[in-house]
Design an enzyme around this catalytic site. Structure first.
Site, PDB file in Angstrom:
ATOM      1  CE  LYS A 152       0.841   1.697   4.194  1.00  0.00           C
ATOM      2  NZ  LYS A 152       1.269   2.963   4.658  1.00  0.00           N
ATOM      3  CG  ASP A 191      -0.926   0.667   7.681  1.00  0.00           C
ATOM      4  OD1 ASP A 191      -1.672   1.646   7.866  1.00  0.00           O
ATOM      5  OD2 ASP A 191       0.311   0.742   7.628  1.00  0.00           O
TER       6      ASP A 191
HETATM    7  O1  C5P Z   1      -1.227  -0.058  14.458  1.00  0.00           O
HETATM    8  P1  C5P Z   1       0.211  -0.386  14.238  1.00  0.00           P
HETATM    9  O2  C5P Z   1       0.710  -1.413  15.221  1.00  0.00           O
HETATM   10  O3  C5P Z   1       0.549  -0.730  12.839  1.00  0.00           O
HETATM   11  O4  C5P Z   1       1.011   0.948  14.541  1.00  0.00           O
HETATM   12  C1  C5P Z   1       2.405   0.966  14.719  1.00  0.00           C
HETATM   13  C2  C5P Z   1       2.777   2.201  15.490  1.00  0.00           C
HETATM   14  O5  C5P Z   1       2.504   3.368  14.706  1.00  0.00           O
HETATM   15  C3  C5P Z   1       1.981   2.398  16.766  1.00  0.00           C
HETATM   16  O6  C5P Z   1       2.601   1.738  17.853  1.00  0.00           O
HETATM   17  C4  C5P Z   1       2.001   3.892  16.931  1.00  0.00           C
HETATM   18  O7  C5P Z   1       3.228   4.304  17.511  1.00  0.00           O
HETATM   19  C5  C5P Z   1       1.991   4.404  15.507  1.00  0.00           C
HETATM   20  N1  C5P Z   1       0.663   4.779  15.015  1.00  0.00           N
HETATM   21  C6  C5P Z   1       0.012   5.872  15.571  1.00  0.00           C
HETATM   22  N2  C5P Z   1      -1.214   6.236  15.099  1.00  0.00           N
HETATM   23  C7  C5P Z   1      -1.801   5.581  14.077  1.00  0.00           C
HETATM   24  C8  C5P Z   1      -1.148   4.470  13.485  1.00  0.00           C
HETATM   25  C9  C5P Z   1       0.082   4.093  13.980  1.00  0.00           C
HETATM   26  O8  C5P Z   1       0.528   6.493  16.501  1.00  0.00           O
HETATM   27  N3  C5P Z   1      -2.998   5.980  13.624  1.00  0.00           N
END
Ligand code: C5P
Length: 331
Positions: A26, A175
């Protein structure tokens, strides 16, 4: 939801051909941050689109002949991860594909374990074939998790619909929900509230990977320290997608994480400027980076740009967007 009646391992295809799912990377054509949320995540407005770099997940059931077919064996089934040796991949215990398998197992009452394989019990073998650059901000890990959900939903005969898979995906990562659906979508919240948007035609890109790794959490933390919430809206991107206007899209590409990533890796700012100098219609950091995406008029222009800048990057790969969603492959 209990596992579908009749979907005990007794009826599943031990040592059968299994299921193959191909899933695209993506990119974020637009990413605005509206601030930090009480749960520690950030409130986003983003436009996701899939890109024609693909991972493939192959899933099959394996077990000792004539054994492990009893329904009770489901409680001892292990999940084994194999990869095609791409460097930098997380260990199985930290790999999102394994997390996806365990989450689907829990959701459907099929107990899958990521322990050492038990010779007496059936195994689900997951093979990852990586084509998406690892740790580049292109959702490779999230794509693998999405493909695993789709593959095991079929292999284990869970029969969850796309909405159920999307809800499960949201628990695995911000994602993953988009990766289950694919196409082009406007997302809000953590990035998991999705609405498909119209995109006509396709766009040509040079994917420019960095030589050095950049962690997502670090980039968001840098945003917390150095950046302010923005009010920018995605209208210009959405209009360019509707009207198949690559020049307008190039001008509208936007990512609020760029200043944060450039603070951590100043050379990325210089690389972005160099790509624009070299003739890209627009350049945007892919998600939290460190990959840069250069939009070009067409594939020939992208091939030409890729050739001219390849010394400055880890890899330069020509790809097109959008690229569909997870696809079950016929064997
Ligand atoms: O959701 P995911 O585990 O993929 O996100 C990885 C990191 O990216 C999270 O731990 C956070 O620090 C950051 N993140 C965020 N806000 C989002 C998506 C991701 O702060 N909307």
């Amino acid at each position: 939801m209990p596992i579908r009646k009749g979907a005990t391992l007794r009826h599943l295809d031990l040592d059968g051909p299994g299921v193959r799912v191909r899933v695209p990377a993506k990119l974020n054509l637009f990413l605005a941050i509206r601030g930090r949320r009480p749960d520690g995540y950030h409130e986003l407005v983003t436009v996701f689109q899939t890109l024609s770099l693909f991972d493939e997940v192959r899933a099959r059931l394996s077990g000792p002949p004539g054994r492990g077919h009893h329904p009770a064996a489901r409680r001892r089934m292990s999940v084994e991860l194999r990869t095609n040796g791409a460097p930098g991949l997380p260990e199985p215990a930290d790999n999102l594909a394994v997390h996806a398998a365990l989450a689907l197992g829990r959701r459907t009452g099929l107990t899958a374990l990521d322990g050492p394989p038990d010779a007496e019990a059936p195994r689900t073998v997951l093979e990852l074939h990586k084509g998406i650059p690892v740790a580049g901000g292109m959702a490779g890990g999230s794509a693998d998790a999405a493909a695993t959900l789709v593959a095991l939903n079929a292999l284990w005969r869970c029969d969850l619909g796309r909405d159920d898979l999307r809800a499960l995906a949201a628990e695995l990562g911000s994602d993953v929900s988009f990766c289950v659906v694919g196409g082009t979508a406007l997302a809000t919240g953590r990035g998991t509230a999705l609405a498909q948007v119209l995109c006509r035609g396709s766009f040509s890109w040079v994917v420019c990977t960095a030589k050095e790794f950049l962690a997502t959490t670090q980039v968001y933390q840098a945003w917390d320290h150095h950046c302010e919430r923005s009010e920018i809206e995605p209208d210009a991107v959405l209009q360019a997608l509707r009207s198949q206007d690559a020049v307008a899209l190039g001008a509208a590409l936007h990512n609020d994480l760029e200043p944060a990533a450039f603070k951590l890796r100043p050379e990325l700012r210089a690389s972005k400027e160099a790509l624009i100098e070299a003739g890209a219609l627009g350049v945007v950091l892919s998600g939290s980076g460190p990959t840069l995406l250069a939009l070009c008029e067409d594939d020939a222009a992208a091939q030409d740009l890729a050739r001219r800048v390849r010394r400055d990057f880890g890899q330069t790969i020509v790809a097109q967007s959008p690229a569909g969603g997870p696809d079950r492959l016929l064997r």
